[in-house]
Scaffold this motif. Structure first.
Motif, PDB file in Angstrom:
ATOM      1  N   ILE A   1       0.839  -1.195   0.000  1.00  0.00           N
ATOM      2  CA  ILE A   1       0.000   0.000   0.000  1.00  0.00           C
ATOM      3  C   ILE A   1       0.880   1.253   0.000  1.00  0.00           C
ATOM      4  O   ILE A   1       0.686   2.177  -0.797  1.00  0.00           O
ATOM      5  CB  ILE A   1      -0.927  -0.030   1.246  1.00  0.00           C
ATOM      6  CG1 ILE A   1      -1.880  -1.225   1.164  1.00  0.00           C
ATOM      7  CG2 ILE A   1      -1.650   1.280   1.454  1.00  0.00           C
ATOM      8  CD1 ILE A   1      -2.663  -1.343  -0.113  1.00  0.00           C
ATOM      9  N   LEU A   2       1.875   1.248   0.882  1.00  0.00           N
ATOM     10  CA  LEU A   2       2.775   2.401   0.961  1.00  0.00           C
ATOM     11  C   LEU A   2       3.489   2.634  -0.373  1.00  0.00           C
ATOM     12  O   LEU A   2       3.546   3.761  -0.883  1.00  0.00           O
ATOM     13  CB  LEU A   2       3.804   2.184   2.085  1.00  0.00           C
ATOM     14  CG  LEU A   2       4.748   3.348   2.340  1.00  0.00           C
ATOM     15  CD1 LEU A   2       4.004   4.545   2.944  1.00  0.00           C
ATOM     16  CD2 LEU A   2       5.888   2.923   3.282  1.00  0.00           C
ATOM     17  N   GLU A   3       3.999   1.552  -0.954  1.00  0.00           N
ATOM     18  CA  GLU A   3       4.711   1.671  -2.238  1.00  0.00           C
ATOM     19  C   GLU A   3       3.780   2.182  -3.345  1.00  0.00           C
ATOM     20  O   GLU A   3       4.202   2.962  -4.198  1.00  0.00           O
ATOM     21  CB  GLU A   3       5.311   0.316  -2.644  1.00  0.00           C
ATOM     22  CG  GLU A   3       6.503  -0.094  -1.805  1.00  0.00           C
ATOM     23  CD  GLU A   3       6.872  -1.575  -1.960  1.00  0.00           C
ATOM     24  OE1 GLU A   3       7.962  -1.936  -1.475  1.00  0.00           O
ATOM     25  OE2 GLU A   3       6.091  -2.359  -2.546  1.00  0.00           O
ATOM     26  N   ASN A   4       2.541   1.740  -3.321  1.00  0.00           N
ATOM     27  CA  ASN A   4       1.577   2.208  -4.319  1.00  0.00           C
ATOM     28  C   ASN A   4       1.428   3.727  -4.272  1.00  0.00           C
ATOM     29  O   ASN A   4       1.321   4.376  -5.312  1.00  0.00           O
ATOM     30  CB  ASN A   4       0.207   1.552  -4.092  1.00  0.00           C
ATOM     31  CG  ASN A   4      -0.012   0.321  -4.952  1.00  0.00           C
ATOM     32  OD1 ASN A   4      -0.341   0.420  -6.124  1.00  0.00           O
ATOM     33  ND2 ASN A   4       0.209  -0.855  -4.374  1.00  0.00           N
TER      34      ASN A   4
ATOM     35  N   ARG B   1       5.126  11.793   3.015  1.00  0.00           N
ATOM     36  CA  ARG B   1       3.863  12.287   2.468  1.00  0.00           C
ATOM     37  C   ARG B   1       2.848  11.149   2.306  1.00  0.00           C
ATOM     38  O   ARG B   1       1.668  11.300   2.612  1.00  0.00           O
ATOM     39  CB  ARG B   1       4.155  12.934   1.110  1.00  0.00           C
ATOM     40  CG  ARG B   1       2.956  13.363   0.341  1.00  0.00           C
ATOM     41  CD  ARG B   1       2.636  14.818   0.626  1.00  0.00           C
ATOM     42  NE  ARG B   1       1.623  15.286  -0.305  1.00  0.00           N
ATOM     43  CZ  ARG B   1       0.399  15.632   0.052  1.00  0.00           C
ATOM     44  NH1 ARG B   1       0.044  15.595   1.317  1.00  0.00           N
ATOM     45  NH2 ARG B   1      -0.463  16.046  -0.846  1.00  0.00           N
ATOM     46  N   ALA B   2       3.322   9.993   1.839  1.00  0.00           N
ATOM     47  CA  ALA B   2       2.434   8.841   1.647  1.00  0.00           C
ATOM     48  C   ALA B   2       1.820   8.421   2.981  1.00  0.00           C
ATOM     49  O   ALA B   2       0.623   8.138   3.063  1.00  0.00           O
ATOM     50  CB  ALA B   2       3.198   7.682   1.018  1.00  0.00           C
ATOM     51  N   ARG B   3       2.626   8.426   4.025  1.00  0.00           N
ATOM     52  CA  ARG B   3       2.091   8.035   5.343  1.00  0.00           C
ATOM     53  C   ARG B   3       1.048   9.039   5.832  1.00  0.00           C
ATOM     54  O   ARG B   3       0.037   8.660   6.418  1.00  0.00           O
ATOM     55  CB  ARG B   3       3.223   7.857   6.358  1.00  0.00           C
ATOM     56  CG  ARG B   3       4.067   6.622   6.084  1.00  0.00           C
ATOM     57  CD  ARG B   3       4.940   6.226   7.278  1.00  0.00           C
ATOM     58  NE  ARG B   3       5.842   5.138   6.936  1.00  0.00           N
ATOM     59  CZ  ARG B   3       5.516   3.845   6.956  1.00  0.00           C
ATOM     60  NH1 ARG B   3       4.293   3.473   7.320  1.00  0.00           N
ATOM     61  NH2 ARG B   3       6.401   2.921   6.624  1.00  0.00           N
ATOM     62  N   GLU B   4       1.310  10.312   5.586  1.00  0.00           N
ATOM     63  CA  GLU B   4       0.316  11.343   5.962  1.00  0.00           C
ATOM     64  C   GLU B   4      -1.006  11.109   5.234  1.00  0.00           C
ATOM     65  O   GLU B   4      -2.078  11.210   5.818  1.00  0.00           O
ATOM     66  CB  GLU B   4       0.818  12.748   5.589  1.00  0.00           C
ATOM     67  CG  GLU B   4       1.899  13.304   6.495  1.00  0.00           C
ATOM     68  CD  GLU B   4       2.574  14.551   5.892  1.00  0.00           C
ATOM     69  OE1 GLU B   4       3.588  14.966   6.447  1.00  0.00           O
ATOM     70  OE2 GLU B   4       2.080  15.077   4.846  1.00  0.00           O
ATOM     71  N   LEU B   5      -0.885  10.831   3.932  1.00  0.00           N
ATOM     72  CA  LEU B   5      -2.102  10.645   3.128  1.00  0.00           C
ATOM     73  C   LEU B   5      -2.860   9.383   3.539  1.00  0.00           C
ATOM     74  O   LEU B   5      -4.090   9.383   3.587  1.00  0.00           O
ATOM     75  CB  LEU B   5      -1.756  10.620   1.637  1.00  0.00           C
ATOM     76  CG  LEU B   5      -1.345  11.974   1.066  1.00  0.00           C
ATOM     77  CD1 LEU B   5      -0.716  11.818  -0.320  1.00  0.00           C
ATOM     78  CD2 LEU B   5      -2.550  12.913   0.985  1.00  0.00           C
ATOM     79  N   LEU B   6      -2.127   8.322   3.846  1.00  0.00           N
ATOM     80  CA  LEU B   6      -2.791   7.084   4.277  1.00  0.00           C
ATOM     81  C   LEU B   6      -3.514   7.321   5.600  1.00  0.00           C
ATOM     82  O   LEU B   6      -4.610   6.810   5.832  1.00  0.00           O
ATOM     83  CB  LEU B   6      -1.778   5.945   4.384  1.00  0.00           C
ATOM     84  CG  LEU B   6      -1.252   5.442   3.040  1.00  0.00           C
ATOM     85  CD1 LEU B   6      -0.148   4.400   3.240  1.00  0.00           C
ATOM     86  CD2 LEU B   6      -2.378   4.846   2.184  1.00  0.00           C
ATOM     87  N   GLU B   7      -2.903   8.129   6.447  1.00  0.00           N
ATOM     88  CA  GLU B   7      -3.532   8.523   7.713  1.00  0.00           C
ATOM     89  C   GLU B   7      -4.832   9.286   7.425  1.00  0.00           C
ATOM     90  O   GLU B   7      -5.880   9.024   7.995  1.00  0.00           O
ATOM     91  CB  GLU B   7      -2.539   9.421   8.477  1.00  0.00           C
ATOM     92  CG  GLU B   7      -3.028   9.940   9.807  1.00  0.00           C
ATOM     93  CD  GLU B   7      -2.900   8.878  10.891  1.00  0.00           C
ATOM     94  OE1 GLU B   7      -1.843   8.232  10.948  1.00  0.00           O
ATOM     95  OE2 GLU B   7      -3.874   8.720  11.652  1.00  0.00           O
TER      96      GLU B   7
ATOM     97  N   LEU C   1      -3.889  11.743  -4.656  1.00  0.00           N
ATOM     98  CA  LEU C   1      -3.549  12.982  -3.935  1.00  0.00           C
ATOM     99  C   LEU C   1      -2.043  13.168  -3.798  1.00  0.00           C
ATOM    100  O   LEU C   1      -1.560  14.299  -3.687  1.00  0.00           O
ATOM    101  CB  LEU C   1      -4.183  12.977  -2.537  1.00  0.00           C
ATOM    102  CG  LEU C   1      -5.705  13.094  -2.486  1.00  0.00           C
ATOM    103  CD1 LEU C   1      -6.197  12.907  -1.049  1.00  0.00           C
ATOM    104  CD2 LEU C   1      -6.155  14.450  -3.023  1.00  0.00           C
ATOM    105  N   ALA C   2      -1.300  12.069  -3.831  1.00  0.00           N
ATOM    106  CA  ALA C   2       0.154  12.140  -3.658  1.00  0.00           C
ATOM    107  C   ALA C   2       0.817  12.960  -4.758  1.00  0.00           C
ATOM    108  O   ALA C   2       1.926  13.461  -4.589  1.00  0.00           O
ATOM    109  CB  ALA C   2       0.745  10.734  -3.619  1.00  0.00           C
ATOM    110  N   MET C   3       0.149  13.111  -5.886  1.00  0.00           N
ATOM    111  CA  MET C   3       0.709  13.897  -6.985  1.00  0.00           C
ATOM    112  C   MET C   3       0.344  15.383  -6.878  1.00  0.00           C
ATOM    113  O   MET C   3       0.629  16.166  -7.785  1.00  0.00           O
ATOM    114  CB  MET C   3       0.220  13.353  -8.330  1.00  0.00           C
ATOM    115  CG  MET C   3       0.690  11.922  -8.622  1.00  0.00           C
ATOM    116  SD  MET C   3       2.477  11.794  -8.737  1.00  0.00           S
ATOM    117  CE  MET C   3       2.709  12.397 -10.413  1.00  0.00           C
TER     118      MET C   3
END
Ligand SMILES: Nc1ncnc2c1ncn2[C@@H]1O[C@H](COP(=O)(O)OP(=O)(O)OP(=O)(O)O)[C@@H](O)[C@H]1O
Ligand SMILES: [Mg+2]
Length: 251
Positions: free
Chosen positions: A103-106, A125-131, A160-162
């Motif tokens: 999931i994180l890598e995605n 940033r990915a961890r923030e967004l997953l949160e 959103l990561a983009m």
């Protein structure tokens, strides 16, 4: 950042026409969407809703008319197109996560591969967004280990990561079991409240009432009617919209 804040509409379609062979699938579409506006697109099957979304990030070309994002006309191809396309995040009915990545890598993939963001920054940033979408506990799992609702929330985080300027959603909840629909709609509702510009194709009229600034009704490749949700749902002007609403609101 790349945002140029032109002050005009964020997304503008002017005289857009598209054909699939003989089929005139988008007819004289004029649509102007402001920053922070949430537009819900509804209409019968085959009316052109998905095609409209796909032209906005140039997954489909158009034969006539003009589409611009943040004041910049979408070019046919090339580097400029890749950059403008990454301004538009897209979430589909099928989540399309990479099965062999976590999931994180995605969520990190776009920023590290396309934006050349460092691994450390992309991960933070990915961890923030997953949160933010409520799946941070699943970061190290693989897509198949998540429910459909969780996977769709990851797909939203990935888009959103983009750092898109606008998010397109094409029936994001229609492949989900009923109990998972709300968890995805809740994420979308908070995105809307936080000011994200959104174009959402959905049959979820509760979401439309709650989150949309405007409802656009399409039929036969045309925008037949557009109004604020209150006006549209209580007093649709066209016969076709009335007919459509009676069908979807009755069950
Ligand atoms: N790649 C394609 N080639 C040819 N015809 C297509 C293609 N994609 C869509 N169409 C046709 O264009 C029309 C509009 O399709 P579109 O998928 O945009 O409708 P829609 O409003 O999203 O419908 P639905 O509610 O079923 O998702 C339909 O008649 C469809 O069969
Ligand atoms: Mg569709």
């Amino acid at each position: 950042m790349t945002s140029q804040q032109t002050g005009g509409p964020l997304v503008q379609l002017t005289g857009v026409n598209k054909w699939f062979g003989e089929l005139h699938v988008l007819q004289d579409i004029d649509l102007s969407i402001d920053r922070g506006e949430v537009v819900v697109v509804i209409g019968p099957s085959g009316s052109g809703k998905s095609t409209l979304c796909r032209t906005i990030n140039r997954l489909e070309s158009i034969e006539k008319g003009e589409i611009s994002i943040d004041g910049q006309r979408l070019p046919e191809e090339g580097k400029q197109l890749a950059r403008l396309r990454s301004d538009v995040g897209m979430v589909f009915q099928s989540f399309n996560l990479f099965a062999h990545k976590t999931i994180l890598e995605n969520v990190m993939l776009g920023p590290t591969k396309v934006r050349r963001t460092s691994k450390a920054d992309a991960e933070k940033r990915a961890r923030e967004l997953l949160e933010r979408v409520g799946v941070s506990a699943q970061a190290d799992k693989y897509p198949a280990q998540l429910s459909g609702g969780q996977q769709q929330r990851v797909a939203i985080a990935r888009a959103l990561a983009m750092d898109p300027k606008v998010m397109l959603f094409d029936e994001p909840t229609s492949a989900l079991d009923p109990e998972m629909i709300n968890e995805v709609l809740d994420v979308m509702t908070s995105l809307a409240r936080e000011g994200m510009t959104m174009i959402v194709v959905t049959h979820e009229m509760g979401f439309a009432r709650r989150a949309a600034n405007r409802v656009v009704f399409m039929d036969g490749g045309r925008i037949v009617e557009a109004a604020d949700p209150q006006t549209f749902f209580t007093n649709p002007r066209s016969e076709r919209a009335r007919d459509f609403l009676s069908k979807i609101l009755d069950h």
